[in-house]
Every structure is written in C-alpha cells, then in structure tokens.
Write an enzyme that holds these catalytic residues in place. Structure first.
Site, short mmCIF file in Angstrom:
data_model
loop_
_atom_site.label_atom_id
_atom_site.label_comp_id
_atom_site.label_asym_id
_atom_site.label_seq_id
_atom_site.Cartn_x
_atom_site.Cartn_y
_atom_site.Cartn_z
N LYS A 257 -1.19 6.63 -5.67
CA LYS A 257 -2.06 6.42 -6.82
C LYS A 257 -3.34 5.78 -6.29
O LYS A 257 -3.35 4.62 -5.88
CB LYS A 257 -1.39 5.50 -7.85
CG LYS A 257 -2.25 5.29 -9.07
CD LYS A 257 -1.53 4.43 -10.09
CE LYS A 257 -2.25 4.38 -11.42
NZ LYS A 257 -3.68 4.16 -11.34
N PHE A 347 -5.26 16.77 -6.92
CA PHE A 347 -3.84 16.85 -7.26
C PHE A 347 -3.47 17.90 -8.29
O PHE A 347 -2.31 18.11 -8.58
CB PHE A 347 -3.27 15.48 -7.68
CG PHE A 347 -4.11 14.72 -8.69
CD1 PHE A 347 -4.13 15.09 -10.01
CD2 PHE A 347 -4.85 13.62 -8.28
CE1 PHE A 347 -4.87 14.38 -10.93
CE2 PHE A 347 -5.61 12.89 -9.20
CZ PHE A 347 -5.61 13.27 -10.53
N LYS A 428 2.84 6.34 -14.14
CA LYS A 428 2.19 5.49 -13.13
C LYS A 428 3.10 4.31 -12.84
O LYS A 428 3.72 3.75 -13.75
CB LYS A 428 0.82 5.04 -13.61
CG LYS A 428 0.78 4.51 -15.01
CD LYS A 428 -0.66 4.34 -15.48
CE LYS A 428 -0.70 3.87 -16.91
NZ LYS A 428 -2.01 3.93 -17.53
P1 ATP Z 1 -4.72 6.09 -18.37
O1 ATP Z 1 -3.23 6.17 -18.21
O2 ATP Z 1 -5.18 6.10 -19.78
O3 ATP Z 1 -5.44 7.04 -17.47
P2 ATP Z 1 -5.85 4.02 -16.84
O4 ATP Z 1 -7.17 4.66 -16.72
O5 ATP Z 1 -5.77 2.54 -16.93
O6 ATP Z 1 -5.05 4.62 -18.03
P3 ATP Z 1 -4.29 4.03 -14.58
O7 ATP Z 1 -3.35 2.92 -14.87
O8 ATP Z 1 -5.33 3.75 -13.56
O9 ATP Z 1 -4.94 4.60 -15.78
O10 ATP Z 1 -3.41 5.33 -14.15
C1 ATP Z 1 -3.73 6.68 -14.40
C2 ATP Z 1 -4.90 7.15 -13.55
O11 ATP Z 1 -4.57 7.12 -12.17
C3 ATP Z 1 -5.28 8.60 -13.74
O12 ATP Z 1 -6.04 8.79 -14.89
C4 ATP Z 1 -6.07 8.90 -12.48
O13 ATP Z 1 -7.41 8.55 -12.67
C5 ATP Z 1 -5.49 7.94 -11.47
N1 ATP Z 1 -4.81 8.56 -10.32
C6 ATP Z 1 -4.87 8.11 -9.05
N2 ATP Z 1 -4.15 8.84 -8.24
C7 ATP Z 1 -3.59 9.84 -8.98
C8 ATP Z 1 -2.73 10.94 -8.69
N3 ATP Z 1 -2.27 11.16 -7.46
N4 ATP Z 1 -2.38 11.74 -9.73
C9 ATP Z 1 -2.81 11.52 -10.97
N5 ATP Z 1 -3.64 10.51 -11.30
C10 ATP Z 1 -4.03 9.66 -10.33
#
Ligand code: ATP
Length: 564
Positions: A257, A347, A428
């Site tokens: 992530k 991805f 996540k």
């Molecule tokens: P949301 O779940 O609404 O996107 P957020 O912006 O706070 O909330 P995060 O907790 O950061 O989200 O987790 C989701 C985000 O992680 C995705 O929107 C993407 O931007 C990011 N991300 C990073 N690596 C990946 C990956 N390998 N696959 C999908 N998303 C990823």
C-alpha cells in the site's frame, strides 16, 4: 420568400428555479426534498441539464475543468458596488447572516429600486452568461468579470441574487446531495435509482444522466459505458484490522500500500491524461507521469490505475507532503518535476481497446495490465504477492512497512471493479492509527510570530443525512511553518467573514487529523470532541463531501469506549 427567424429557446425563468431552491432550503425531510427536485426536473424540458447543475451549485459538470474564477473577496466588492454599501458593511452582513448569498439578498432588498422595470432573466441566459465568463483570460479579466457579475446581480430580484451569488461561488447550500439527485432522477423519469447511480459512477455527471433518463429511459442508461478522458469514480477500499480478516473476506492478492496519490490515466493514440481520485485533471501538474505512461503502455486505448509516490534518489518513498506540493502547483512545473521525482505503481486496468473491463475479475484485469505495460524507471507494477497463507501475507505486510510504505492492500482476485463503491473487493490494512479526514470550516489568526498565519483550525465531519458539516474540534498542533503558510494561502480566498481574529471559511479543504481520543461533548455541533487533534497531512486529493462521516466518528468513539 423571407424565412422566418428560428424561434429563440427561452425555457424556464431563473426566478422560478430560485423559488424552488428557496422551498428546498426550508424543507427538512429528505423524502419531500426528493419529491420537489423530481417535479422540478420533470418540468425542466430542455433546461434539464442546467437545472441539475444549478441545484448542485455548479455551472459545469464535475469533469469539466472550466471555472468561473470569482472568489469571495471579489464577490464582496461586486455586492458593495452594486448596492452602494461599503465593503466593510457587506462583510459585517455576511458575518451576521453566516452566508454570502443571504447577505447579498438582504442588501439588495434594501437597495432603492431603479425606475427601470427589470426583464425576467431566463435560466439559459444566466447559464450562458456564466459560461462566457469562464472563458475570459488574460489582463484585466478580474475587472471584466467583476463588472459582469454586477450587471447580472442588478438584473435579477433579491431572491435570485441569493442563488446567483452562491452559484458563482460554487456552493448552493440547499442540501441536495448526490443521493437526493439520484433518487429524484429515478422518480422524475421512472428509471431505477441503481441504474442512475451506475451511469453516474461511469460518466460522473448527473446532468447528463438526467438527460439520458429523460430522453432514452432505462434502456438509455443501461447503454452508458466508459468514456475515454472522462474519469470514472474509483472503487474504494474497506478496512481490515488483520491479515486473517482479509483472508476471511476472500482476499488472496496482497499488494504494497503506497502512500501517494491515486491516479487514473486515460490513454488514446498516444495522448495521455492523468486524473486524481477526485477526478481532477492533473496532467499539467504531472507531465512526467503522463510521459512515463505514454512510453510504457503499448495499448492504443486504455484506462489504468495506480498510485503515484514521491521518491528519493534510492527510490524510497518520501512523505505525502512532498507530493502534495506538486498537486496544486500551477507554475514552474519543471522545477517540481526535477525536485520531487515520482514513481507510479500501477495496479488495475479498467478499459482496454474498446472493451470495458470493470465487469471482469481482478485476475483478468491484472493480466491485461501486465500485457500492455513494460516497466520503466517511473512506471512500475505494484508489488504483489498471491497467497492464502496468513504467515506469508504477514511477512509481506511487514516487508512493506519496513520499506516505508503504509501497509498492504488485500484484493479479491475473483471480484469485478465497482466504480464509486466501497464494496468488499479490496481492503486496506495498516498499523492502527485511526486518523480522521475532516474539513476545515473556520480558523483563527495566530499571534506574535504566527500573526500572518491562520491557525487553530475548527474541524468538521459530515452528516451523511443532511450533507452538512458538523464541528468536532479545534486543531492547533502538528503543522510545520511551511504547512501553516500553505494552509493560510489556500484558505484565505475562502474566508466568508472575519470577526476579530476569528474567520469563518467555506468548507473546501480536507486534512487528516490524529487525536488521542474521541469524547462525547456538547461543545461541538457533532456532539463529539477530539482530544488533542493534530495535523497529519493536508488532503488536497479529497473533496469536502468525502471527509469522514458522523457515523464513522460514532463508531470510532464506540471502539474507544469499548477498549476502556
Ligand atoms: P479511501 O478508502 O476512501 O480511499 P483513504 O484515501 O484514506 O480512503 P487509504 O486509507 O489511504 O484511503 O487507502 C486506500 C487508498 O490506498 C487508495 O485509494 C489508493 O490511493 C491507495 N493505494 C496505495 N497502494 C494501493 C494499491 N496497491 N492498490 C490500491 N490502492 C492503493
């Protein structure tokens, strides 16, 4: 024989729409609001698209980059000149009434009437007038826009003034969110709400969805597919608290992530455009990303998704703040490209050479992505592990954290891509730092060394029922000087009014806030208070409507109390 001129389309009067907006504002029930919007949509005829946009406080659909370009400060000047009221008095009226539209209405009501009878402005006239303004560029534009706004304000009634001002400033405040609009379209044109929502998640424009529902019905909506260069709403992730929880939910694919900016790249015959999670076109700010994608993707037409991350010389991730400097940068882009290099980790692939892949399984989409991309220095695949072993997934998670990433994403290989939904196809997993994304609704000017900066930010969460922002705490720590400067520069144009050191802001900017605890409290509108909130990051990539909801606050609070 002389041809008679083509009939001029006049359509609805702006005054009639303003009347309905007034009624909506006074209607507390969601159901009734839906009825009112539905019957307005039904009677809109050729004005339908404009009506939908106006109700949502927009002149252009969300995917359209055009902007009116009149900020709060200029609006105050316009109202001041048009009504002959000193600017200070205009500001005081805004402070007293809590809204620029309301203040303008009050001041125009007091204004002595001119003897000239006003002609009624049609909705179409107002729309094309505002559209014209957005196209003006270059020297003297601000003054020209100011004169134009004054002329418009002078041509309408005080009630219309209220909504015209809000429209120009981009916020309608009548409480019609996406949900009500979806249901109203369904009701007005007899189409399933789910179908309207599906179409919206693909073309990101309820005005177009409404028009298709009106003219082509359910069958028309069903035909709506992905459009190149029109970003679709990204699929969102749910949260899990352990590797096992993700396995239990059917996930076998694990990916690092990355802590960066989610991007969606659209590619057509060598042209590449890059969109953010908020669907803003950032190709101008990230020409390096577009170029790198152009050089590594072999498909003629594709939509691919990834995370763009700021990196150091050894390709280690740099904190999100570095990237965030690039997101809003308009000038000297070359310097940014040089100073803050990025890598995009891909991805997903949602569209390939005329084929919508969102309905395909993740496994197939990933295979499609692998086929059309050759990794380069700035474009890579997200690091992935396929396993159903909790131990192996756990080590992968640790490895990701050790390399400076945020955690892992766990994905269901057999699941489709659901645009705009937070379905359980992707999770996540990150170390427990339950931060909240909150919107800044007010602030205070600092003291001493900080006198030129806004500080002590009043944060708010979102009420999912009413779409209102409810205060939840004051954040006064965590921001570095550079961030205070940035926050001040960004928030200053959104000041609605000032009283002593206090400034009320239009809710535009989201921040990620950490805190020690959430308590119940009557001090703030949400009924909760954050203990010691501190700034983690500024989230330009999030729209205010996307900030955390009151429900999430309530469930985090519950978790806190359960742990005690
Ligand atoms: P949301 O779940 O609404 O996107 P957020 O912006 O706070 O909330 P995060 O907790 O950061 O989200 O987790 C989701 C985000 O992680 C995705 O929107 C993407 O931007 C990011 N991300 C990073 N690596 C990946 C990956 N390998 N696959 C999908 N998303 C990823």
């Amino acid at each position: 024989m002389l041809k008679s001129p083509a009939p001029v389309f006049r359509g609805m009067d702006f005054a009639a729409v303003a009347e309905t907006l007034s009624t909506l504002e006074e209607t507390p029930s969601r159901l009734e609001m839906t009825e009112i919007v539905a019957s307005l949509l039904k009677s809109s005829g050729r004005d339908l698209r404009t009506v939908v946009l106006f109700i949502r406080g927009r002149v252009f659909p969300p995917w359209d980059p055009r902007e009116i370009g009149v900020a709060q400060k200029s609006m105050i000047k316009c109202v001041s000149t048009a009504t002959g009221t000193p600017a200070k008095k205009v500001e005081e009226t805004i402070a007293a009434l809590g809204d620029t539209g309301l203040a303008a209405e009050a001041l125009f009501t007091k204004k002595p009437q001119t003897t000239l009878t006003k002609k009624k402005m049609s909705l179409a006239e107002i729309h094309s007038s505002l559209e014209k303004m957005a196209s003006w560029e270059g020297k003297g534009t601000q003054e020209k826009k100011g004169r134009h706004v004054i002329e418009l304000l002078n041509s309408v009634s005080p009630n219309e003034v209220k909504y015209l001002v809000r429209l120009v400033l981009g916020e309608m405040r009548v409480g019609v969110g996406e949900g009500i609009m979806r249901d109203a379209i369904a009701k007005a044109f007899g189409v399933p709400a789910a179908e309207a929502e599906r179409a919206f998640s693909l073309i990101n424009d309820y005005s177009e969805v409404a028009e298709i529902a009106r003219t082509k019905g359910e069958a028309g909506l069903k035909k709506i597919g992905i459009l190149l260069f029109r970003p679709l709403r990204p699929m969102l992730a749910q949260t899990v608290h352990s590797v096992q929880e993700a396995l239990d939910n059917g996930c076998r694919a694990w990916e690092y992530k990355y802590d960066g900016m989610r991007i969606q790249a659209h590619i057509k015959n060598g042209e590449v455009r890059v969109f953010t999670r908020r669907l803003d076109d950032v190709t101008h700010q990230f020409p390096d990303v577009a170029e790198a994608i152009k050089n590594t993707v072999t498909a003629k037409e594709a939509i691919i998704e990834g995370e763009t991350v700021a990196v150091d010389e050894s390709e280690r991730p740099r904190p999100f703040q570095f990237l965030s400097r690039r997101i809003k940068r308009k000038y000297k882009i070359d310097e940014m490209v040089r100073d803050i290099p990025v890598i995009t980790y891909l991805f997903d692939c949602m569209y390939l050479d005329g084929k919508n892949l969102t309905t395909q399984k993740m496994k197939g989409r990933r295979a499609a992505l692998n086929k059309i991309v050759t990794e380069g220095n700035h474009v890579k695949f997200s690091r992935t592990l396929i396993t159903n072993s909790a131990d192996k997934a756990e080590s992968f998670y640790k490895e990701s954290l050790k390399l400076g990433h945020e955690g892992v994403m766990a994905k269901n290989l057999g699941a489709a891509y659901k645009p705009g939904s937070r379905v359980g196809y992707m999770y996540k997993l990150k170390p427990v730092t339950e931060t909240l994304d909150l919107v800044i609704v007010a602030a205070e000017w600092g003291e001493g060394r900080r006198a030129n900066w806004l500080g002590s930010y009043l944060l708010a969460c979102r009420d999912p029922d009413t779409n209102e922002f409810l205060s939840i705490g004051r954040m006064a720590t965590g921001a570095k000087d550079e961030q205070l400067q940035y926050l001040t520069d960004t928030l200053k144009p959104t000041i609605e009014f000032q009283k002593g050191k206090f400034v009320k802001l239009r809710p535009t900017l989201v921040v990620e806030a950490g805190y020690q605890e959430i308590q119940k409290s009557p001090t703030y509108e949400s009924g909760y208070a954050l203990r010691f909130p501190r700034l983690i990051t500024i989230r330009e990539d999030r729209a205010p409507e996307e900030c955390d909801s009151l429900d999430r606050v309530a469930s985090l609070h519950e978790r806190f109390t359960a742990k005690k």
